[in-house]
Each structure stands twice: as structure tokens, then as C-alpha cells.
Scaffold this active site. Structure first.
Site, PDB file in Angstrom:
ATOM      1  N   HIS A 214      10.373   5.400  -1.256  1.00 50.03           N
ATOM      2  CA  HIS A 214      10.979   5.165  -2.559  1.00 50.03           C
ATOM      3  C   HIS A 214      11.768   3.871  -2.515  1.00 50.03           C
ATOM      4  O   HIS A 214      12.581   3.656  -1.609  1.00 50.03           O
ATOM      5  CB  HIS A 214      11.912   6.315  -2.951  1.00 50.03           C
ATOM      6  N   SER A 215      11.502   3.010  -3.480  1.00 51.27           N
ATOM      7  CA  SER A 215      12.311   1.817  -3.700  1.00 51.27           C
ATOM      8  C   SER A 215      12.366   0.961  -2.441  1.00 51.27           C
ATOM      9  O   SER A 215      11.349   0.539  -1.924  1.00 51.27           O
ATOM     10  CB  SER A 215      13.702   2.244  -4.182  1.00 51.27           C
ATOM     11  N   GLN A 216      13.593   0.729  -1.925  1.00 51.48           N
ATOM     12  CA  GLN A 216      13.793  -0.154  -0.780  1.00 51.48           C
ATOM     13  C   GLN A 216      12.886   0.200   0.391  1.00 51.48           C
ATOM     14  O   GLN A 216      12.358  -0.669   1.074  1.00 51.48           O
ATOM     15  CB  GLN A 216      15.266  -0.081  -0.367  1.00 51.48           C
ATOM     16  N   SER A 241       9.734  -1.235  -3.213  1.00 45.39           N
ATOM     17  CA  SER A 241      10.429  -2.518  -3.262  1.00 45.39           C
ATOM     18  C   SER A 241       9.473  -3.608  -3.733  1.00 45.39           C
ATOM     19  O   SER A 241       8.386  -3.775  -3.203  1.00 45.39           O
ATOM     20  CB  SER A 241      10.969  -2.857  -1.876  1.00 45.39           C
TER      21      SER A 241
END
Length: 386
Positions: A214-216, A241
């Protein structure tokens, strides 16, 4: 008189209990009966004692907790890796007391491994090893995660409706979420490097698995898979990201977007990936955005080089309707496909899963999103004959 005081005390106690019940009631609303676990525990993946540093600390270790359901129905476990300023609690519950994605997958027969990244949460941070950490960012949390509809910094922000609370300090749900925020190492390239190494050690220990980033942590999933392609059976990249090559700075209307100056050396991140043919990458920004409310994508210049170690790994990129990622996740998908990666783009709004922001695993309809991802995984299982 004594009896009156007793009655008042009982009523006061009931009031407190009632208030507590109101807070935890959502956890009961989605219950499907007891969650039966055959085995659970924790361990640390990676790391070493560094005697060159005062005190000889253990460095580079990732905290991992696992649960194996009594009825194990799927061959490969799901490894859940959280994003920036977060910990594994993103997946083990919600700030209003409901079950998280870890429980959702466990209930459906998947073994689940949930990590705290290196130098985060229960994986100790030593400032003399990893350098400075990010400061508290209350306004950023409100703007990016819980109430983007108030800030309106990107075109889709006004569509956000799924946060379970007011999204304001003082609201019980907000305060629970804000209490979960932790410092991150400032140097993002270092984050990617140390978590790549710990992620490799984790897979070497447990064997083949599905990565859910997720994300980063999306920037960490690619190099983990690049280093251990035979041990990564699929990647579910939830708003990973991005976008490729240059991050985006959000400006609000009417300009909306600007490219950050820093270049991502591997296109998808700041640590090397294996391209075919090898050699330095060159990038160019597309002349026109795919739509007026989207970022103009950066792509490889000329004939795209292939990410040869990722080409046989099915990838799902999941994007919500109202997140800041709604402006640019199409660029990540475009980049992956051009590099030869078998990529599926799941835009939740296309399945009538609407109103979500970036922290969708904590939002009111988190179970619907988990179901959509699991359906893709099960289709992939059948197609790959796992």
C-alpha cells in the site's frame, strides 16, 4: 438516601458502558462468527548486529506477525506491507473497531503475514543508524487521508465520503487513527533499500507468497519481486507509490499538479531494478494527459526496456475514486504494461465501489474492497493453476 446514590452510580456506569458499546458496535455489525486460528505468532525477518555502532544494535530487521487459519484453503499466504507513517495496524483493524483486511483474508482461508517495516513500529528505530525521521503532520493527515473533500487539493477529492467519522481532531475515530501514526525515516531511498532487504529475508524464510503493498511500500514491492521472482506469486499494489519517474505536488485548482524535481532512478523507485536490455534509463513526459483531471505521465523514452524479472508475476493495481492517486495511478499501470508486466487496473468506481480515499482499508466499505481484490486473486489462482 444510600439507595439513591447506588441507583445513580449504576446509571452512571451504564452510561459509560453504553458509550463504549456505541464505539465498538461497528465491530459486531460485520461479524461472521468466531475466527478460528490454528497458529499465530511473530518473528523478525532480516537484520544483523552491527558492532561498528555504539552499543552494537540489531539493525535492518522487519517485525512480522502471522496467523494461519484452521481451515487453510489457499496455497500461498498474503504478506501485507503498510505505507508511510503507518504500521501493520492498518490491516489488523479499523479505528472505529471493525475487522481489517487481515481478518477478511483469514476468514476466507488465507494465511496472513502482517509486517511493521524496518525502523517502524515494533521494528526498532535507531537514529544513529537510519537518520532523522519525519515530524508530526496533523494537517497533512487531514488533507491526504481522512478529509480530502475539505482541502480539495486534487480534482477527485470532493468525491470522498467513506471515512468513518467526521475526519476532525476530537472525533473518536480520527483520534484513534492519529494515535496510530508513527515517524518514518526521512530518506525514502534508504527506506526502499532496507525494506527490500528485509522483504527478501522474509520470503526466504516463509517461501512463495502474495505481496499486498500500500502506498509507500509499493516502491518496495517491485525490488523485492525483482530479487525473488520465483517467490512472489502475485502483487496486489493498492495505490502504490507513484507516479513513475517524478512524484507529483498537488496545488489545488486551477493548475492542480506540478512535477517534483527528484528523479526516480529505476522509474518506479529509487533503488535499481533489472531491465532488459540493461543500461541507463531515459524518460520523457507525454505531451497530453489522458483526461483533463489527470497527470501527464512520464514514460520510458523510445522503445521501452522490459522488467524481465517481473514479467511472469501477475500484478493488480487498485485505485479508489477520491484519493490523490486517482490523478496518476493510470501512469503506474501504463509504465508497468510498457515494461512487459502483466498488469490489471482495478478502478474501484468501475465496480460501483465509490467514495473511497487513500486509506481505503480503514474506511466504511473496506470489506467490499477486500472482496474485489480477493476475487482477482482467486481468478489468478485458477489461471496460474496454483
Amino acid at each position: 438516601m444510600l439507595e439513591k446514590h447506588i441507583v445513580l452510580a449504576i446509571l452512571a456506569t451504564l452510561g459509560v458502558i453504553g458509550a463504549m458499546a456505541a464505539f465498538v458496535a461497528p465491530a459486531r455489525a460485520g461479524e461472521e462468527g468466531p475466527l478460528v486460528i490454528a497458529k499465530q505468532g511473530y518473528f523478525f525477518a532480516g537484520g544483523r548486529i552491527d558492532r561498528t555502532i555504539e552499543g552494537s544494535p540489531m539493525v535492518g530487521q522487519m517485525y512480522v506477525e502471522f496467523q494461519i487459519p484452521e481451515k487453510l484453503e489457499h496455497r500461498y499466504p498474503v504478506v501485507m506491507i503498510h505505507g508511510g507513517s503507518q504500521t501493520g495496524t492498518n490491516f489488523t483493524g479499523t479505528p472505529d473497531g471493525r475487522e481489517g483486511w487481515a481478518q477478511y483474508f483469514l476468514r476466507r482461508g488465507y494465511a496472513v503475514y502482517v509486517v511493521d517495516q524496518v525502523a517502524r513500529g515494533r521494528a526498532a528505530h535507531w537514529s544513529n543508524v537510519y537518520g532523522p525521521v519525519t515530524p508530526p503532520r496533523l494537517a497533512f493527515v487531514e488533507q491526504r487521508f481522512v478529509a480530502p473533500e475539505r482541502a480539495k487539493m486534487w480534482p477527485h477529492a470532493h468525491l470522498h465520503t467513506q471515512w468513518p467519522g467526521t475526519g476532525e481532531p476530537g472525533d473518536a475515530v480520527f483520534d484513534q487513527f492519529y494515535a496510530s501514526q508513527v515517524p518514518s525515516v526521512v530518506d525514502f531511498a534508504k527506506q526502499q533499500e532496507i525494506n527490500r532487504d528485509a522483504g527478501i529475508a522474509l520470503l526466504d524464510k516463509i517461501g512463495p507468497a502474495i505481496l499486498l503493498t500500500h502506498s509507500q511500500s509499493g516502491a518496495m514491492g517491485w525490488p523485492i519481486a525483482d530479487a525473488r521472482p520465483s517467490l512472489v506469486k502475485a502483487i496486489v499494489a493498492v495505490e502504490p507509490s507513484g507516479p513513475p519517474v517524478h512524484d507529483v505536488e498537488f496545488k489545488g485548482a486551477p493548475e492542480w499538479f506540478a512535477d517534483a524535481a527528484k528523479l526516480k532512478i529505476s522509474g518506479l523507485g529509487e533503488v535499481p531494478l533489472t531491465y532488459d536490455p540493461p543500461g541507463p534509463l531515459e524518460f520523457v513526459r507525454e505531451e497530453k494527459a489522458d483526461a483533463p483531471d489527470l497527470v501527464r505521465c512520464w514514460v520510458q523514452k523510445g522503445q521501452p526496456r522490459k522488467l524481465k524479472n517481473l514479467k511472469d508475476i501477475p500484478v493488480l493495481v487498485v485505485m479508489s475514486e477520491a484519493s490523490y492517486h486517482a490523478s496518476y495511478d493510470h501512469c503506474t499501470v501504463k509504465y508497468l504494461k510498457a515494461a512487459g508486466v502483466n498488469t490489471t487496473f482495478m478502478k474501484l468506481a468501475d465496480s460501483n465501489i465509490r467514495g473511497n480515499g487513500h486509506m481505503m482499508m480503514l474506511e466504511k466499505n473496506n470489506d467490499r474492497i477486500a472482496a474485489a481484490m480477493m476475487n482477482w486473486l482467486q481468478e489468478t489462482e485458477r489461471a496460474e493453476k496454483w
